[in-house]
Motif scaffolding. Sequence first.
Motif, PDB file in Angstrom:
ATOM      1  N   GLU A   1     -23.085  10.646 -15.267  1.00  0.00           N
ATOM      2  CA  GLU A   1     -24.498  10.824 -15.566  1.00  0.00           C
ATOM      3  C   GLU A   1     -24.968   9.595 -16.333  1.00  0.00           C
ATOM      4  N   THR A   2     -26.168   9.146 -16.074  1.00  0.00           N
ATOM      5  CA  THR A   2     -26.617   7.903 -16.698  1.00  0.00           C
ATOM      6  C   THR A   2     -26.805   8.103 -18.203  1.00  0.00           C
TER       7      THR A   2
ATOM      8  N   ARG B   1     -25.094  10.416 -10.823  1.00  0.00           N
ATOM      9  CA  ARG B   1     -24.904   9.207 -10.027  1.00  0.00           C
ATOM     10  C   ARG B   1     -23.625   9.290  -9.204  1.00  0.00           C
TER      11      ARG B   1
ATOM     12  N   CYS C   1     -23.653  -2.281  -7.631  1.00  0.00           N
ATOM     13  CA  CYS C   1     -24.649  -1.404  -8.257  1.00  0.00           C
ATOM     14  C   CYS C   1     -24.185  -0.747  -9.556  1.00  0.00           C
TER      15      CYS C   1
ATOM     16  N   ASP D   1     -22.953   2.043 -10.054  1.00  0.00           N
ATOM     17  CA  ASP D   1     -23.215   3.476 -10.137  1.00  0.00           C
ATOM     18  C   ASP D   1     -21.940   4.314 -10.041  1.00  0.00           C
ATOM     19  N   CYS D   2     -20.800   3.665  -9.817  1.00  0.00           N
ATOM     20  CA  CYS D   2     -19.552   4.387  -9.579  1.00  0.00           C
ATOM     21  C   CYS D   2     -18.645   4.405 -10.806  1.00  0.00           C
TER      22      CYS D   2
END
Lengths: 377, 101
Positions: B46-47, B54, B63, B65-66
Amino acid sequence: MSGAANDFGDIDTIVVGGGVVGLSLAYGLKKAGERVLLLDEGDDAYRAARGNFGLVWVQGKGLGCPAYARWTMQSAAAWPAFADELRERTGVDVELSQIGGLTMCLHDDEMAERAAQLTRLRHDLAQAYPVEMWDGAAVRKLIPQTGPDVVGAVWCPLDGHASPLRLLRALLQGYDSLGGRLAAGSRVEAITPRAGGFHVRTTFGTFAAPKVVLAAGLGNRTLAPQVGLTAPVAPNRGQILVTERVQPFLRHPTLYVRQTGEGVLQIGDSKEDAGFDDGTTLAQLSRIAARAVRCFPLLERMNIVRTWGALRVMSPDGLPIYQASTRHPGAFVITCHSGITLAPQHAGALVDWILGGTEPQPLQHFKAERFDGMATH
Amino acid sequence: MAWQRIEDGSDAVPVRLVVEGRPVQARAGDTVAAAMLAVGVAVFRETPVSGAPRAPLCMMGVCFDCLVEVDGRPNVQACMTPVAEGMQICLQHGARRPEGA
Ligand SMILES: Cc1cc2nc3c(=O)[nH]c(=O)nc-3n(C[C@H](O)[C@H](O)[C@H](O)COP(=O)(O)OP(=O)(O)OC[C@H]3O[C@@H](n4cnc5c(N)ncnc54)[C@H](O)[C@@H]3O)c2cc1C
Ligand code: FES
């Protein structure tokens, strides 16, 4: 010479420069009911306002010039109301926190030097000045993550920090919501005094106004002489590193390390004479990182996600230049090194003065005449 | 929809991981991200700012995001990390801890 795109009738003041100084002034002028046109050069300009460290900082300011310490303290005191006002007007939270800040010292002689400066400043000021020298134990009590190399710190309860980019956004949004006009990407090339005001020639045409306020950072150097003023400012480079976001552990800003509202650790900085080169160097970045790790050893494991260099707008003595032109009334130059710290003063006291109010007492110390006869490069 | 491996008939060497305490079978040559997607992990983190969920987007290191925790090391790019026998993977909720191996 070409005519102006407008008549003298529809703009009261042209502000040149859309950095934090120009935007603070433009916002304040607009709030006071002026019809303002803000001209800003653009994204490839030198823009300290977009690369700075974000401290609202009192300690250490005004050595040898107590008027500057007072001016700074007034601004720090005005910051909470200023941040509230911007939030109410724009919805932007500038992440102001003023719960006290520290300058970490890694050597006893650094402590001694800062203590001597403090004694001198306190003596010159002859008023309450709440700065204290703390030993290492006191620092570790406040911030347990402080490293063993820290021998002590300078503590000032007035110090704080804010997000410089959110501040710019709030000022711009506030200015815009009040009906302020912005011409972005308009570099001012020449200013000509005319009967009734000034013609300001930009890449996109010429504008006329009875008043012109120069807030163009390093650009003031060449613009000021065109309206009978001087601004012998020069670039001084600072390099900064930022980490990935981490959970909050550092509530108090320190001179070289602060944690932002979103969890990023911002790590500064260098003071270099590098001309107009705003790049970064591995030598400085690694020196800056190593000092920060000695202050807070847990930084060693964090990932750096960005680094940059930005150019400070420095006068020869580091103090602001605030001046009205006597040769061409209606022209002003406003430039300073600590544009975040001083934003409330610029939007408030300076605007009142530009609009014809009495000159704030400290301004007599901030005229460019003090450099007359001094060799500036 | 869950991700599925394309069965190419090759007999890839199995590699055992632990994802959030659960034993997971991967294959040598997988990235951590591919191995997790293949067993149906849909949300990787989670951001820190908004808490929004995400999952890997680019699968090529761009990105970020991983991000996951690998063997106690936070904010590791799962798509750039090859699996290894016995690897311990934890999901991150919000920002990473400031300390951490
Ligand atoms: C590394 C670093 C760290 C800093 N840390 C702090 C801090 O912690 N706290 C603090 O208070 N201050 C800090 N500062 C200082 C602060 O950033 C500056 O005081 C402030 O940005 C100056 O604002 P400015 O608007 O005068 O100049 P700038 O931000 O440089 O803006 C000048 C603007 O004028 C425009 N311009 C220039 N020439 C022209 C032209 N001819 N025509 C039209 N437009 C023109 C440019 O486009 C630019 O937008 C720091 C600065 C640096 C570099
Ligand atoms: S999925 Fe984009 S960096 Fe890993």
